[in-house]
Design an enzyme around this catalytic site. Structure first.
Site, PDB file in Angstrom:
ATOM      1  N   GLY A 187       0.646   0.949  17.510  1.00 24.08           N
ATOM      2  CA  GLY A 187       0.583  -0.164  16.146  1.00 24.08           C
ATOM      3  C   GLY A 187      -0.147   1.231  14.920  1.00 24.08           C
ATOM      4  CG  PHE A 237      -2.266   5.726  14.031  1.00 25.76           C
ATOM      5  CD1 PHE A 237      -1.725   5.418  15.298  1.00 25.76           C
ATOM      6  CD2 PHE A 237      -2.256   6.641  13.444  1.00 25.76           C
ATOM      7  CE1 PHE A 237      -0.901   6.786  15.422  1.00 25.76           C
ATOM      8  CE2 PHE A 237      -1.521   7.679  13.484  1.00 25.76           C
ATOM      9  CZ  PHE A 237      -0.356   7.780  15.289  1.00 25.76           C
ATOM     10  CE  LYS A 248       9.882 -11.368 -14.379  1.00 24.67           C
ATOM     11  NZ  LYS A 248       9.411 -11.208 -15.017  1.00 24.67           N
ATOM     12  CG  ASN A 303      -0.250  -0.214   2.392  1.00 19.61           C
ATOM     13  OD1 ASN A 303       0.740   0.770   2.820  1.00 19.61           O
ATOM     14  ND2 ASN A 303      -0.062  -1.121   3.397  1.00 19.61           N
ATOM     15  CE  LYS A 346      -8.599  -3.691  14.368  1.00 21.59           C
ATOM     16  NZ  LYS A 346      -7.113  -3.560  12.879  1.00 21.59           N
TER      17      LYS A 346
HETATM   18  N1  CTP Z   1      -3.413  -3.482  12.260  1.00 17.32           N
HETATM   19  C1  CTP Z   1      -2.553  -4.723  12.751  1.00 17.32           C
HETATM   20  N2  CTP Z   1      -2.484  -5.502  11.794  1.00 17.32           N
HETATM   21  C2  CTP Z   1      -3.424  -5.702  10.754  1.00 17.32           C
HETATM   22  C3  CTP Z   1      -4.574  -4.845  10.733  1.00 17.32           C
HETATM   23  C4  CTP Z   1      -4.558  -3.430  11.320  1.00 17.32           C
HETATM   24  O1  CTP Z   1      -2.056  -4.100  13.170  1.00 17.32           O
HETATM   25  N3  CTP Z   1      -3.196  -6.709  10.040  1.00 17.32           N
HETATM   26  C5  CTP Z   1      -3.564  -2.526  13.148  1.00 17.32           C
HETATM   27  C6  CTP Z   1      -3.090  -1.058  12.060  1.00 17.32           C
HETATM   28  O2  CTP Z   1      -1.277  -0.530  12.745  1.00 17.32           O
HETATM   29  C7  CTP Z   1      -3.909   0.058  12.773  1.00 17.32           C
HETATM   30  C8  CTP Z   1      -5.224  -0.493  13.300  1.00 17.32           C
HETATM   31  O3  CTP Z   1      -4.797  -1.999  13.031  1.00 17.32           O
HETATM   32  O4  CTP Z   1      -3.482   1.015  13.908  1.00 17.32           O
HETATM   33  C9  CTP Z   1      -6.146   0.014  12.093  1.00 17.32           C
HETATM   34  O5  CTP Z   1      -5.634  -0.437  11.028  1.00 17.32           O
HETATM   35  P1  CTP Z   1      -6.782  -0.284  10.137  1.00 17.32           P
HETATM   36  O6  CTP Z   1      -6.038  -0.631   8.639  1.00 17.32           O
HETATM   37  O7  CTP Z   1      -8.085   0.814   9.747  1.00 17.32           O
HETATM   38  O8  CTP Z   1      -8.015  -1.776  10.262  1.00 17.32           O
HETATM   39  P2  CTP Z   1      -8.837  -2.930   9.549  1.00 17.32           P
HETATM   40  O9  CTP Z   1      -8.526  -3.943  11.000  1.00 17.32           O
HETATM   41  O10 CTP Z   1      -7.579  -3.195   8.214  1.00 17.32           O
HETATM   42  O11 CTP Z   1     -10.044  -2.706   8.928  1.00 17.32           O
HETATM   43  P3  CTP Z   1     -11.080  -2.503   8.515  1.00 17.32           P
HETATM   44  O12 CTP Z   1      -9.906  -2.797   7.025  1.00 17.32           O
HETATM   45  O13 CTP Z   1     -11.924  -3.085   8.858  1.00 17.32           O
HETATM   46  O14 CTP Z   1     -10.876  -0.353   7.714  1.00 17.32           O
END
Ligand code: CTP
Length: 408
Positions: free
Chosen positions: A272, A323, A288, A209, A341
């Site tokens: 996080g 976050f 590949k 990403n 969470k």
């Molecule tokens: N996070 C994490 N591990 C993951 C996904 C997310 O530790 N596999 C943590 C991120 O570092 C952040 C928080 O979770 O602190 C929220 O991340 P976000 O991408 O907004 O949440 P998702 O669980 O992916 O929720 P959604 O896709 O439903 O928005």
């Protein structure tokens, strides 16, 4: 005068960056520090004892067996005198000698004899910094509790570009301030995740990403400036680690989870910030993938572990902060994540606003706890990190029974 009354023993070793040490001494003294300089033999090729004596207003020591200097203040006395031993620049050779516990000149002997913290600001050619021998020596020093400040990346005296530049004197002084001035998080161990993760499809392709890691690195810097001992578990980014922060580099979400869990027991705080990829390819092809085979029409994905949720599940009294990036129903989604969470605080930003977030320098967040919301208007990612750090400090202070592991 943040360093008023602080005594700093500045060791200068022989690299071109030694020409910056008179400026460093002046800045340290301007903040109130008393600075005693020890010059290695090769450092004297780059900067003179006369100059450093003039700016430090103290005799400069170079020799372990200098009878007159030993009579004035013996080397063990000098080691006891220092509140901090700072070596800037620290050459690859100096790091090797410190890692081995050498004691055959004045500076190495002082480093063995002192019970005060030792900080080093490495400076060398990028290949020397990345050489496995230097990597091994730096890991040994970190494990021994030596604080490593930098190095920065950029153009080098040799004309090459890469990591190995000594931090600028003002950056070193800021790090020294953080080390010697107790902050609201002094004694706290904190872990931050930052950057994206990369999930391999084959040896040359991955899913990832747009995260730049800037907000996570700013968070690590702000926590360190508040006195915390910070471990930054970072996905692949092209940023210089903040001074005094230990960095563990990872690539995939599973590696990030392993790196976090291996070190979480001792942490009082977890933040996080990483944009962890939610899914990874079920199988990464060993070779590949070829377009002509027509094999790649669809990729099967499996869910990655949720790292912040895994930390929160085992948290005990640890404070866990997350976050969130949302494009709609920002606050409602953040509240849902906070509860789902098991977090204490979540900083949410609206990524549908293109002027903030991801690769830019600015951000705007709302801090959501179970008690309510606080909006922090658009500002630099560093200011956002400082505001979140203040909030974390007051949340920790409010928990009277809070355990500080390193104070036990
Ligand atoms: N996070 C994490 N591990 C993951 C996904 C997310 O530790 N596999 C943590 C991120 O570092 C952040 C928080 O979770 O602190 C929220 O991340 P976000 O991408 O907004 O949440 P998702 O669980 O992916 O929720 P959604 O896709 O439903 O928005």
């Amino acid at each position: 005068m943040p360093l008023a009354g602080k005594r700093i023993l500045l060791g200068v070793t022989g690299g071109i960056a030694a020409y910056k040490t008179p400026a460093l001494v002046r800045l340290l003294r301007a903040e109130g520090a008393d600075v005693a300089v020890v010059l290695s033999r090769s450092a004297a090729q780059f900067v003179t004892a006369t100059t450093l004596q003039a700016v430090s207003n103290r005799p400069v020591r170079t020799d372990l067996f200098d009878a007159a200097a030993e009579a004035a203040m013996g080397h063990i006395e000098l080691a006891r005198w220092a509140d901090l031993v700072l070596i800037a620049p620290a050459t690859a050779h100096c790091l090797m000698r410190l890692a081995q516990g050498a004691a055959d000149d004045l500076l190495s002997t002082l480093c063995l004899a002192t019970t005060s913290p030792i900080a080093v600001a490495p400076a060398m050619n990028n290949r020397m910094w990345l050489h496995p021998a230097t990597v091994r020596n730096v890991a040994r020093l970190r494990a021994d509790g030596v604080i490593v400040l930098g190095p920065a990346s950029g153009e080098q005296a040799c004309g090459e570009v890469g990591p190995g530049r000594m931090l600028e004197p003002d950056e070193i002084v800021r790090a020294v301030d953080g080390l010697l001035t107790p902050g609201p998080l002094t004694g706290i161990k904190a872990m931050v995740t930052a950057g994206p993760t990369r999930e391999p499809l084959d040896p040359v392709r991955y899913i990832s990403n747009h995260s730049s890691g800037k907000q996570g690195y700013a968070m690590a810097a702000a926590l360190a400036a508040a006195g915390a001992q910070v471990t930054l578990v970072s996905g692949p980014v092209s940023l210089t680690p903040p001074a005094g922060v230990d960095v563990v580099s990872v690539t995939t979400a599973c590696e990030m989870l392993d790196a976090v869990m291996a070190r979480i027991a001792e942490q009082t705080l977890f933040v996080g910030v990483a944009a962890v990829a939610d899914y990874r390819p079920a199988r990464a092809a060993p070779q590949k993938m070829k377009k002509r085979s027509g094999a790649v029409r669809a990729v099967e994905l499996v869910e990655n572990p949720d790292i912040v949720a895994a930390v929160a599940a085992t948290k005990g009294k640890r404070l866990v902060v997350g976050f969130a990036a949302e494009t709609e129903d920002t606050i409602a989604n953040a509240r849902d994540k906070l509860v789902r969470k098991g977090l204490d605080l979540i900083a949410v930003n609206d990524v549908s606003d293109r002027t903030i977030g991801f690769e830019g320098e600015h951000n705007a967040v709302t801090l959501v706890t179970e008690d309510g919301c606080e909006h922090i208007a658009r500002t630099s990612k560093h200011e956002i990190a400082r505001a979140i750090t203040d909030r974390i400090a007051s949340m920790l202070a409010a928990r009277g029974d809070f355990e500080i592991p390193s104070a036990r």
